[in-house]
Structures are given as C-alpha cells and as structure tokens.
Write a protein that holds these residues in place. Structure first.
Motif, PDB file in Angstrom:
ATOM      1  N   VAL A 168       0.904  -1.283   0.009  1.00 35.97           N
ATOM      2  CA  VAL A 168       0.025  -0.041  -0.109  1.00 35.97           C
ATOM      3  C   VAL A 168       0.819   1.398  -0.244  1.00 35.97           C
ATOM      4  CG1 VAL A 168      -1.662   1.162   1.515  1.00 35.97           C
ATOM      5  CG2 VAL A 168      -1.728  -1.232   1.162  1.00 35.97           C
ATOM      6  N   ARG A 169       0.679   2.209  -0.893  1.00 41.06           N
ATOM      7  CA  ARG A 169       1.208   3.483  -0.976  1.00 41.06           C
ATOM      8  C   ARG A 169       0.107   4.550  -0.632  1.00 41.06           C
ATOM      9  NH1 ARG A 169       4.999   3.584  -5.996  1.00 41.06           N
ATOM     10  NH2 ARG A 169       6.244   5.401  -4.437  1.00 41.06           N
ATOM     11  N   GLU A 170       0.460   5.650  -0.169  1.00 38.14           N
ATOM     12  CA  GLU A 170      -0.641   6.891  -0.155  1.00 38.14           C
ATOM     13  C   GLU A 170       0.157   7.925   0.081  1.00 38.14           C
ATOM     14  OE1 GLU A 170      -1.295   6.840   4.749  1.00 38.14           O
ATOM     15  OE2 GLU A 170      -2.396   5.235   3.342  1.00 38.14           O
ATOM     16  N   VAL A 210      -3.008   3.802  -3.128  1.00 35.77           N
ATOM     17  CA  VAL A 210      -2.620   2.974  -4.165  1.00 35.77           C
ATOM     18  C   VAL A 210      -2.273   1.611  -3.497  1.00 35.77           C
ATOM     19  CG1 VAL A 210      -1.530   2.630  -6.249  1.00 35.77           C
ATOM     20  CG2 VAL A 210      -2.161   4.769  -5.593  1.00 35.77           C
ATOM     21  N   ALA A 211      -2.698   0.498  -4.147  1.00 35.60           N
ATOM     22  CA  ALA A 211      -2.389  -0.815  -3.623  1.00 35.60           C
ATOM     23  C   ALA A 211      -1.856  -1.608  -5.058  1.00 35.60           C
ATOM     24  CB  ALA A 211      -3.696  -1.618  -3.223  1.00 35.60           C
ATOM     25  N   THR A 235      -6.247   1.929  -7.494  1.00 42.02           N
ATOM     26  CA  THR A 235      -6.047   3.315  -7.354  1.00 42.02           C
ATOM     27  C   THR A 235      -7.279   4.188  -6.824  1.00 42.02           C
ATOM     28  OG1 THR A 235      -4.296   3.410  -8.749  1.00 42.02           O
ATOM     29  CG2 THR A 235      -5.202   5.615  -8.188  1.00 42.02           C
ATOM     30  N   MET A 236      -7.380   4.723  -5.872  1.00 42.06           N
ATOM     31  CA  MET A 236      -8.552   5.529  -5.224  1.00 42.06           C
ATOM     32  C   MET A 236      -8.041   7.022  -4.955  1.00 42.06           C
ATOM     33  SD  MET A 236     -10.474   2.568  -2.968  1.00 42.06           S
ATOM     34  CE  MET A 236     -11.801   3.757  -2.708  1.00 42.06           C
ATOM     35  N   VAL A 248      -9.790  -3.249  -1.628  1.00 40.03           N
ATOM     36  CA  VAL A 248      -8.755  -4.227  -1.804  1.00 40.03           C
ATOM     37  C   VAL A 248      -9.160  -5.559  -1.519  1.00 40.03           C
ATOM     38  CG1 VAL A 248      -6.334  -4.417  -1.043  1.00 40.03           C
ATOM     39  CG2 VAL A 248      -7.362  -2.169  -1.811  1.00 40.03           C
ATOM     40  N   THR A 249      -9.812  -5.664  -0.455  1.00 38.57           N
ATOM     41  CA  THR A 249      -9.817  -7.063   0.422  1.00 38.57           C
ATOM     42  C   THR A 249     -10.788  -7.734  -0.641  1.00 38.57           C
ATOM     43  OG1 THR A 249      -9.873  -6.122   2.452  1.00 38.57           O
ATOM     44  CG2 THR A 249     -10.778  -8.299   2.401  1.00 38.57           C
ATOM     45  N   PHE A 250     -11.939  -7.012  -1.013  1.00 33.06           N
ATOM     46  CA  PHE A 250     -12.951  -7.984  -1.976  1.00 33.06           C
ATOM     47  C   PHE A 250     -12.252  -8.290  -3.390  1.00 33.06           C
ATOM     48  CE2 PHE A 250     -17.285  -5.839  -0.177  1.00 33.06           C
ATOM     49  CZ  PHE A 250     -16.905  -6.580   0.946  1.00 33.06           C
TER      50      PHE A 250
END
Length: 324
Positions: free
Chosen positions: A268-270, A287-288, A300-301, A316-318
């Motif tokens: 994960v980056r943010e 971003v994951a 990307t969100m 991300v989990t789903f």
C-alpha cells in the motif's frame, strides 16, 4: 304536745326541675317517622339475576378483552416491522455516520472451464476468464462506468513490443477486455514497465473504473501472465517504482494488518494527509499493488477531500478475495 304529720311530698317532678333521662333499656329501637309511616327494612336481599343476562354480560366482557388483545398484538407487530424492515441506518435513533464503505453486489467466483482446478497455491494459474475476476462497481457508483479513456480493446502485446489486433478482428463480447499496455497510460514514466510487459509476455488485461457519490474515483487494473514467475517481476517494479499520473507525493506505508487471503501479496502506498490543499486527516490518494499467482492488480483511489480508509480496505480486500 301532739306531733304533726309532715305534709306528703308529691311524687311528680317539682316545678322548674329538669326532666329526668329515660333509662337506656327503654329507648326505642328505631325512630318513629314523623309522617307516621312504617320504618324501612334494612338488609333486604336483591332479586336474583337472570341467567341469560349474566351470560350476555360475560360474553361482552370476553369480547372486549379479546379485542384489546388483538389490538395490542397488531400494534406490537407493526412496531417490530417498522424497526426491522428498513436498513439500520434509516431508522431514527439508530442511524450511524457512514465511514465510507460501499454496498457491493453479492460476490461469486466465476465458473471454471471443464477440467480446470481451483488454484490452491500462489504459484497456480487462474483458469477463469480474467474479466470475470474483476470487482464489480458498488451501488454508490454514479455516472457511466464505461472506461472511455482507456485504450481500445482487442489487442495484445507481441514479443516485439508492438500491439497486434486479435485473430478474429472483431471486438470481444465484454467491453472491458483491454490491451496489456492499458496500465502504461496511468504511469508518469511508462518506459521501464513497457519493457517488462513485453519481456514477460503479458497475456491479457482488464479494467474497471467508477466514481462514487462522495467523489472518490476508483480504478482497478488486472494483468494476466503465463505464470507466477512471469508476473512477479512486474509486481516488484510497480511495488518499488510505480508512479501514477496526477498523483504527487506517494509514499510507502507500513503494511496494514488486514485479513488477506492466503496467496495474495500486496503493498500500500498513499499521499500525506493535508498535502493537496484540502484540510483533513485522510490521504487524497491511496494505491494498492497486488500479486496473486499469475495476476497483477493495481487499485487506485483518489479524492481531493480524502479517501476513506474503510472504503479502500473494502475494495482491496474484495478484489483480493476474487483472485485468491
């Protein structure tokens, strides 16, 4: 001298003397009415009630109590339905402030081709159609969901690095089957990533985008390779050097303690909160990067007002659950 006889004392009361009280035992039992009528008898028994009237009275009482019980039951049932039927957040007094999570349709794994096995290890290949492993848009998505800004579909990266049309020459059934170079349009410097996509022969790609009602824009990219060994170098390049366009100041963060499924690696980056000019405690971009066997995913969100941590974790989990 002769004695005189004393005069006899009259037996009646003397004049002016008070009249003597009558003895208690001679008082009358009941006062005599002035009119001379006979006294009313005390304790006279009431006439016996008619059995038919008694039954009617009891029947009416039973009906009244039964009607009251029915009304109470209906009122209780109506109150229960009024509380349990609507969503919890729609009930006054029970509504809680949303933490940004979305409402997704029921997630189901896509069917596998005949004779294919479910991947059980991180090195396994996914036999299902890549497009059906893509997370669907949530209920909160607004506007068009078509990836209009993405490259045209029906092309693959050839070993020489040029894009070649599909053998059939027609567009595939699903509009989200895209060129493997789709991800290059998201990077500031795509040269290094382009070389890796050609070197490790990216086989297929798909993408989905949506903008939620809160203004958060979500982009998901899936890239499929021939094996986990071919997908891993691309994941490492994105993990270490990924630099999406229109996002400045991305930094790596400590891997969150999420309940991710076995076989999925992620980073994960943010951005730093408050660096976009909008005050707040949430990063404006998250971003994951995911690796699941032969598939690499980029999520990307972005939102100038801040991307909800709960929504980011949910997406991300789903998506990971569909790939694991």
């Amino acid at each position: 001298m002769t004695d005189r006889e004393s005069p006899a004392t009259p037996e009646g009361p003397q004049p002016g003397a008070p009249a003597p009280h009558a003895p208690a035992d001679v008082l009358p039992d009941a006062p005599v009415q002035a009119t001379g009528t006979a006294p009313t008898a005390v304790g006279t028994p009431r006439a016996e009630e008619d059995p038919a009237a008694r039954r009617t009275r009891r029947r009416k009482a039973v009906l009244r109590w039964g009607a009251a019980a029915v009304v109470c039951a209906l009122a209780g049932t109506g109150s229960a339905l009024a509380v349990t039927a609507p969503e919890r957040t729609d009930v006054p007094g029970l509504a809680t402030k949303s933490d940004g999570r979305y409402v997704f349709p029921s997630l189901t794994l896509p069917p596998l081709p005949s004779g294919s096995a479910v991947p059980k290890e991180s090195k396994s290949r996914h036999a299902a159609d890549l497009r059906r492993l893509l997370l669907p848009a949530p209920r909160e998505a607004v506007g068009s969901l078509a990836p209009t800004a993405l490259p045209s579909p029906a092309a693959t990266v050839s070993p020489t690095g040029s894009a070649s049309p599909s053998a059939s020459g027609t567009s595939p059934a699903l509009a989200d089957r895209l060129d493997c170079t789709t991800l290059l349009a998201d990077e500031k410097d795509p040269a290094r990533l382009r070389t890796l996509l050609v070197q490790y022969a990216c086989r297929a790609a798909t993408a989905r985008e949506w903008t939620a009602s809160d203004g958060t824009r979500t982009r998901i990219r899936l890239l499929s390779f021939g094996s986990s060994k071919e997908a891993w170098p691309v994941f490492v390049e994105l993990r270490d050097n990924g630099d999406p366009k229109d996002i400045d100041g991305l930094r790596s963060v400590t891997p969150p303690d999420w309940d991710m499924l076995y076989g999925v690696n992620f980073v994960v980056r943010e951005t730093t909160p408050g660096t976009t000019g909008t005050p707040g405690t949430q990063p404006a971009a998250r971003v994951a990067y995911l690796s699941a066997g032969d598939i690499v995913a980029v999520i990307t969100m972005t939102n100038p007002g801040g991307v909800s941590a709960a929504a980011f974790q949910q997406v991300v989990t789903f998506q990971s659950a569909l790939l694991a």
